[in-house]
Write an enzyme that holds these catalytic residues in place. Sequence first.
Site, short mmCIF file in Angstrom:
data_model
loop_
_atom_site.label_atom_id
_atom_site.label_comp_id
_atom_site.label_asym_id
_atom_site.label_seq_id
_atom_site.Cartn_x
_atom_site.Cartn_y
_atom_site.Cartn_z
N HIS A 4 -19.53 70.58 -43.67
CA HIS A 4 -18.41 69.64 -43.87
C HIS A 4 -18.41 68.49 -42.94
O HIS A 4 -17.35 67.68 -42.95
CB HIS A 4 -17.23 70.69 -43.41
N ASP A 7 -12.72 75.05 -41.09
CA ASP A 7 -12.60 73.65 -40.46
C ASP A 7 -12.64 72.42 -41.63
O ASP A 7 -12.33 71.26 -41.35
CB ASP A 7 -13.94 73.38 -39.65
#
Length: 1012
Positions: A438, A195
Site C-alpha cells: 500500500h 493501513d
Amino acid sequence: MNMAQFLVDEIKQLLQNHLKIMYVIKFCAILLFIVTQSFTAPYKLSNGCGYDSCNLGKSDKLNVHIVAHTHDDVGWLKTVDQYYYGSRGEIVRRGVQYILDSVVQALVENSDRRFIYVEMAFFWRWWNQQSDDMRNTVKQLVNEGRLEFISGGWSMIDEAATHYNSIIDQHSLGAEFLHDTFGECARPKIGWQIDPFGHSREVASLFAQMGFDGLFFGRADYHDLIIRSTERTREMVWQASSNLDRQSWLFTGILPLYYFGPPPFCFDITCRDPPIMDDKSLHDYNVPERVEIFIGEALAQREIYATNHIIMTMGGDFYNQNAHENFKNLDKLIHYVNLQQENGSDVNVFYSTPSCYLYALNKAEKKWSTKTDDFFPYASTPFVYWTGYYTSRPALKRYERYANNILQVTRQLNGFSQSNLRNIIFDLSEAMGLAQHHDAVSGTSKQHVANDYAQRLSDGIDRAVEVINDAYAKLLSKESRTTSIPHQFLCPYSNISACLPIEGQNQFTLTFWNPTIHPVTIYPRVPVTREYLIRDPIGNLVRAEYLPIPDTMKNIPGRMSSAQNQYLLQASLPALGYNTYYFEAKVDTNKIEHKKVTTTINEACILQNEYLRVEFNDRGDLKHIVNLAKNLIVSFTEQGLYWYTSYAHANSTPLSPASGAYIFQPLFPEPLPVSITRHIHCMKTDIVQKASIIFNEWTSQEFSLYRNTSAIEIEWIVGPIPVDDNIGKEIIIRYNTDIKSEKKYYTDANGRQVLERIRDYRPTWHYVPDDPISSNYYPINSRIWIRDQDRQLTILTDRSQGGGSMHDGSIEIMVHRRLLHDDSMGVDEALNETAYDKGLVVSGKHILFFDRPSNSAQLHRIGAQQLFMYPLATYALPNTSSYTNYSDMFRQSWSALSDAMPLNVHLLTFDQLAPKQYLVRVEHYFELNEDEFYSKSVTIDLQTLFKSIGTINEMTELILTANLPLSELHRLDWITKDQESSHIDMFQQYLSNVTIITLNPMQIRTFQVIIA
C-alpha cells in the site's frame, strides 16, 4: 503513517462539530473512545491452533482482546532491505529482523502471550536465516496458536491501485510459503488491512473466496465513523458481490483507532508513555491510575461496539524491536486490571488474536448490519480526501502492469514447454508481491524507495527472460532440428518507439505470445533505422505501413534511439500461442511497395472505418463520434488536457494538507486548459487513420482508428510538467459529451466488478459536499463509463488512475501529477518526479468505446482483458541467411489450444508446480445481467488446456489461494439483521476423471491438475 496522535485530537474536535445536540450525552463516551482507543489482547494457554484454542472470555464481563502486533511496511520511508536490516537510521531507526528475533524470545518466555504477524516478505527472509533449533521453536509456537499469521500476503496490499490478478498472486505466494513451512495451523483466516487508504468491495470478495472468515481494517471516512460509532455498526457483514451472493459475504470490522493502542499505553521503545511501575515502595508507583485509565478506555470503547467483546491492537509501525519491554508491561496491565474484578469491575483482559476475537463475535449470537457498497473515497477530516494516490507515480503504476503481463506469460511458457523453471520465476513473483504494497503501487513512498520497487521488477523481468528463452528453445524448435534457438529479448522502450538492439540489423524476428485463450488481432509498431520486407508465419509478405515516428515521441528525454520511422502492421495471433514475423533488410528499397499515406495539417479531419466516424475541426477539437452501425452520435465540447492548481502552503498539516502523494487538494474547482491553442495533424493509411493533437511542448494526444475495430485508441504524452511558476499541477484528460448521465458514472473495482457512483452522494450516510472535485474521485483500475438511455461512452485505462464525472456528460481521468509540497501524511517528501534532469514524461493509452448500453458490456469486458493481458513481444537476431533458411529450422506458429474457448472465459493462472503438476485458475469475467448472451453460465473442458502436454489424470478444486481443497473449507456462519444466513454449501471435490466444469458470472475456480 504515524500521524495518529494529531488525528486523535482533530477527530475529537471534528466529532464535537458534527454531532447533533441529541447525541451529545451518549457520544461523550464514544468521543473518549474514538480519541483514545487502541487495541490489545491476552489469552489462555493453548492446547493447539485454530478456533478451539481461543479464550472466549467470560459471558458476564466486558472481554478485552489484547492483540499484540507490529505493522511492518515492506518499503515506505526506507526500502524493504533497509527496513529489514535496520540500515539508514538517519531516516528512521527500524529493523524488522530484530522485531522477529525479539518477539519469538518473548513468546517463549511466557506461554500466555500471543502475537500476530502479517508481511510474509519479511518473515520469509527471516525464516531463511534461522537455525534448525529456532525453526523448531517457531513451529511449536505456530502449532500452539501463540504465533498466528494474519492475512498472509507477501505484503499488505493497496486496494485502490491494485488489479485482482496481482492481488490473488501475492496472497497465493504467501499462502504457499506458509502451507509448505507450517501446514494447516498457519493458514490465514483473517484479512488484516489496517493501513490502506480506502477499501474495495472486490478485495473483500476475493478475501471471502480465499477462505477468510473476516476482515479488519483501520481507516474509514470520518462521516462513516461518526454514524457507525453512534449506531454501534462498526462491525458488519459485507455483502461484497451481487454476482457471487453468499460466497462473497465477509464479516468486516473497523478497528477502534487505526491500529494503535490507547495513547497512554504504548510500551514500545519508541514510545514515551510511562511503564507499569508496580513497586509500592517507590514514589512513582502508578498501578491504580494506570488501571483506572485503562478501564475507562475499555468502557468508552464498549459504547461504540455491539457486544461484550472489544479488541485493542497493541502495536504500531515497526513496534516490538524490544518485545520483552512491551510484553512485560502488558503482562502487568492484564494482571492488575483483572484484579479489579474483585472490586466489582466487569472488565476482563487477556491476550488474543484477531481470529479469536472474530470467533468470540461469532459466538455472541448477534444479528449484524450489512453493507454492499465500498469504502471509497476515504476522507480523514473535512476537505481532506485521499484520492491523489489513485494516480501518483503513473510510470510505476504502468510498469507494475507490464511486469505482471510478463509474469503471466512466463508462467504459461514454462508450463507449456514443461521447462520446470518455477524457481527462477520466483524472483519476479516476489518483486510483484512487494509492488502490491500500500505504499508501492499506490505511489506513496519516498523516491528512492519507488526506484527500488522498479529495480526489483526489472531484475525479476531479467530472470524471467531466462525462462522465456528456455521455453522458446522447445516450442520454436522443429522436431527434426537441433539448431540452437536465437536468443529472445524484450524491448522495454517500445512504448517510446525505441529498440536499440535491432537498429541497423540485416534481419531480426518478432515473436508475439498471446496469453489469452482467444485469438486476437493487434497493431504493433516496430521502430527501425532502415526498410525491411516482413514475412508472416507462412511466408507471405506483410503489407505493413512505413510511417514517421512523431516528434512528440522522438523528443521524450532519455530516448537514445536513432530510429526515425516505424513499421505498423496487423498481426493476427492464435489463442494461447505465438506467431513469429521475420524482418529482412533489402538493399534495393525501390522494390519495397509503400502504401499511400495522406496527411493534412490544421484542417478539419474525419477518421472513419467500418464501425465508427470520428470528427475533428480545424482547431483540433473533437466534435463528434458516430457509431455507424447503430446510427448513434455523441457530441463533444472541450475534450482535451487540463490541469488543476495544487493547493499548497508552507504549514501543511494532516488537518489542512497540501496536495501531495496521498491527498488530491485542488485550489480551484475548475481546471485550466494546458493551452488555449492546439494544432492537429491528420494522417490516413489503409491500416490506420490518426489525428495527432499537439497542445504545447509538453502535452499531446493521438487518436487512432484501426481498420476492422470498434474502438478508438487515444495515446497521450504528458511532461515534463512545468513548475517554474512554483505551482504544482495535476493533469487530467477530460471527455465532455452531451450524454445525459444524471450525476451517475461507473468505475471498476480492481479490474472486476463495476460500481455505480453518484456525484455528491454516499450510499451509507447523508453526504454534504465539501470539496466538489476530490470528493467525487474514485479509483479507475481498468474502466469508467457514463451512459443515458441510448448511449454509453466507456474509457479503458492501461494502468490505475483516478477520476470521475464532475458534470453530467463528462468523464475526467487524472493521468499525471507534479507537486512541490508534502501533504504531511507521513512520506515527508514532495511528489516531484524527475528523469534526465527534467520533470518525468509519461505516456499512456486510453481506449474509447461508444455504443448502446446493451451492447457495451462485451466491448469493455473483452477489451479490458485484452488490454491487460496484451501479447508479449520478444525480438531475436537469428543467424540465418534468409527467411527460407529460418523457416526450415524453426516453427513460426503454435497454439496450446485445438478448440476455441468461450469469449466470456479467461485463463487467469497457468502455472507449472512440478513436472506433472499444474495450478490452473479460470474465471467467468462477466457480471450477472450485464450482457444478454455473455452473462450466462458457461461450461468448459479443462482438458482442452492440456492437449499439448498430456491427459489430466487427477484434478482437485482448491480455494482461491490454492492452499486448501475447497471441499475442506468451512467458514463461520453469520446472521444479518434481515435474518439471512451467510451459510452456503461449498462445491464438492471433483472426481479424478471429471474435467468438465461450469463457471457462473464473476466466478473464479482454482484447480490443482496432475497429468499422466
